[in-house]
Motif scaffolding. Structure first.
Motif, mmCIF file in Angstrom:
data_model
loop_
_atom_site.group_PDB
_atom_site.id
_atom_site.type_symbol
_atom_site.label_atom_id
_atom_site.label_comp_id
_atom_site.label_asym_id
_atom_site.label_seq_id
_atom_site.Cartn_x
_atom_site.Cartn_y
_atom_site.Cartn_z
ATOM 1 N N ALA A 131 2.526 10.110 -8.403
ATOM 2 C CA ALA A 131 3.841 10.591 -8.840
ATOM 3 C C ALA A 131 4.595 9.504 -9.590
ATOM 4 O O ALA A 131 5.253 9.777 -10.600
ATOM 5 C CB ALA A 131 4.642 11.084 -7.641
ATOM 6 N N VAL A 132 4.499 8.270 -9.110
ATOM 7 C CA VAL A 132 5.156 7.149 -9.788
ATOM 8 C C VAL A 132 4.570 6.974 -11.184
ATOM 9 O O VAL A 132 5.308 6.839 -12.172
ATOM 10 C CB VAL A 132 5.012 5.849 -8.955
ATOM 11 N N ARG A 133 3.258 6.978 -11.276
ATOM 12 C CA ARG A 133 2.612 6.826 -12.592
ATOM 13 C C ARG A 133 2.971 7.974 -13.536
ATOM 14 O O ARG A 133 3.204 7.763 -14.731
ATOM 15 C CB ARG A 133 1.105 6.727 -12.440
ATOM 16 N N ALA A 134 3.038 9.190 -13.002
ATOM 17 C CA ALA A 134 3.391 10.345 -13.842
ATOM 18 C C ALA A 134 4.825 10.234 -14.351
ATOM 19 O O ALA A 134 5.092 10.492 -15.525
ATOM 20 C CB ALA A 134 3.202 11.641 -13.051
ATOM 21 N N ARG A 135 5.748 9.845 -13.478
ATOM 22 C CA ARG A 135 7.157 9.706 -13.900
ATOM 23 C C ARG A 135 7.291 8.599 -14.934
ATOM 24 O O ARG A 135 8.007 8.745 -15.920
ATOM 25 C CB ARG A 135 8.028 9.413 -12.679
ATOM 26 N N ALA A 136 6.588 7.498 -14.736
ATOM 27 C CA ALA A 136 6.632 6.403 -15.706
ATOM 28 C C ALA A 136 6.067 6.866 -17.048
ATOM 29 O O ALA A 136 6.639 6.558 -18.101
ATOM 30 C CB ALA A 136 5.859 5.202 -15.177
ATOM 31 N N ALA A 137 4.993 7.620 -17.015
ATOM 32 C CA ALA A 137 4.401 8.141 -18.257
ATOM 33 C C ALA A 137 5.370 9.063 -18.985
ATOM 34 O O ALA A 137 5.464 9.022 -20.211
ATOM 35 C CB ALA A 137 3.095 8.870 -17.946
ATOM 36 N N ILE A 168 7.090 4.257 -20.036
ATOM 37 C CA ILE A 168 7.193 2.879 -19.560
ATOM 38 C C ILE A 168 6.062 2.606 -18.574
ATOM 39 O O ILE A 168 5.506 3.527 -18.000
ATOM 40 C CB ILE A 168 8.561 2.595 -18.894
ATOM 41 N N PRO A 169 5.742 1.320 -18.357
ATOM 42 C CA PRO A 169 4.734 0.992 -17.343
ATOM 43 C C PRO A 169 5.239 1.356 -15.941
ATOM 44 O O PRO A 169 6.437 1.280 -15.668
ATOM 45 C CB PRO A 169 4.569 -0.528 -17.466
ATOM 46 N N TYR A 170 4.320 1.723 -15.056
ATOM 47 C CA TYR A 170 4.743 2.144 -13.718
ATOM 48 C C TYR A 170 5.398 1.000 -12.948
ATOM 49 O O TYR A 170 6.292 1.223 -12.145
ATOM 50 C CB TYR A 170 3.587 2.770 -12.931
ATOM 51 N N GLN A 171 4.999 -0.257 -13.216
ATOM 52 C CA GLN A 171 5.628 -1.382 -12.536
ATOM 53 C C GLN A 171 7.111 -1.477 -12.888
ATOM 54 O O GLN A 171 7.934 -1.822 -12.048
ATOM 55 C CB GLN A 171 4.940 -2.714 -12.887
ATOM 56 N N ARG A 172 7.441 -1.194 -14.139
ATOM 57 C CA ARG A 172 8.847 -1.230 -14.551
ATOM 58 C C ARG A 172 9.644 -0.154 -13.826
ATOM 59 O O ARG A 172 10.779 -0.379 -13.411
ATOM 60 C CB ARG A 172 8.975 -1.049 -16.060
ATOM 61 N N ARG A 220 0.857 -1.180 0.000
ATOM 62 C CA ARG A 220 0.000 0.000 0.000
ATOM 63 C C ARG A 220 0.895 1.233 0.000
ATOM 64 O O ARG A 220 1.883 1.291 0.717
ATOM 65 C CB ARG A 220 -0.905 -0.003 1.227
ATOM 66 N N LEU A 221 0.513 2.201 -0.839
ATOM 67 C CA LEU A 221 1.248 3.455 -0.943
ATOM 68 C C LEU A 221 0.274 4.611 -0.768
ATOM 69 O O LEU A 221 -0.898 4.487 -1.118
ATOM 70 C CB LEU A 221 1.907 3.578 -2.322
ATOM 71 N N PRO A 222 0.755 5.745 -0.293
ATOM 72 C CA PRO A 222 -0.107 6.931 -0.281
ATOM 73 C C PRO A 222 -0.486 7.293 -1.725
ATOM 74 O O PRO A 222 0.349 7.183 -2.639
ATOM 75 C CB PRO A 222 0.770 8.019 0.340
ATOM 76 N N ALA A 223 -1.712 7.688 -1.913
ATOM 77 C CA ALA A 223 -2.186 8.022 -3.262
ATOM 78 C C ALA A 223 -1.297 9.036 -3.978
ATOM 79 O O ALA A 223 -0.989 8.853 -5.164
ATOM 80 C CB ALA A 223 -3.632 8.507 -3.211
ATOM 81 N N PRO A 224 -0.823 10.107 -3.309
ATOM 82 C CA PRO A 224 0.036 11.068 -4.017
ATOM 83 C C PRO A 224 1.350 10.438 -4.515
ATOM 84 O O PRO A 224 1.828 10.786 -5.591
ATOM 85 C CB PRO A 224 0.312 12.147 -2.967
ATOM 86 N N LEU A 225 1.898 9.497 -3.734
ATOM 87 C CA LEU A 225 3.123 8.823 -4.174
ATOM 88 C C LEU A 225 2.845 7.971 -5.401
ATOM 89 O O LEU A 225 3.597 7.992 -6.380
ATOM 90 C CB LEU A 225 3.709 7.975 -3.046
ATOM 91 N N MET A 226 1.744 7.232 -5.391
ATOM 92 C CA MET A 226 1.395 6.399 -6.538
ATOM 93 C C MET A 226 1.150 7.248 -7.770
ATOM 94 O O MET A 226 1.577 6.898 -8.877
ATOM 95 C CB MET A 226 0.162 5.558 -6.194
#
Length: 82
Positions: A56-62, A66-70, A48-54
């Motif tokens: 940010a991860v998705r935005a950086r991956a975009a 690349i996919p956020y999991q990568r 579980r991650l805080p929504a803002p962190l998730m």
């Protein structure tokens, strides 16, 4: 013929366009092995991650195309290699 360096690529489209050309004079010294990408992915992680962190991860991956999991896998690999 002077060797060409590898340009920085941030999306799959850029990489595909780069690979579609003659690469015979390419300087390959910039390439580094990516062991995390070659291994089969058989283990699962659930966290579980805080929504803002998730977000940010998705935005950086975009941004990198690349996919956020990568992106998360890369961060774990970098930390473990240190």
């Amino acid at each position: 013929m002077t060797p060409r360096s590898v340009p920085k690529m941030t999306t799959d489209d850029e990489a595909e366009a780069f690979l579609a050309q003659d690469l015979s004079n390419l300087d390959l010294t910039a390439f580094k092995p990516l062991t995390w990408e070659a291994e089969p992915k058989t283990a699962r992680v659930n966290m579980r991650l805080p929504a803002p962190l998730m977000e940010a991860v998705r935005a950086r991956a975009a941004e990198r195309g690349i996919p956020y999991q990568r992106l998360i896998r890369e961060a774990i690999e970098r930390t473990v290699r240190r």
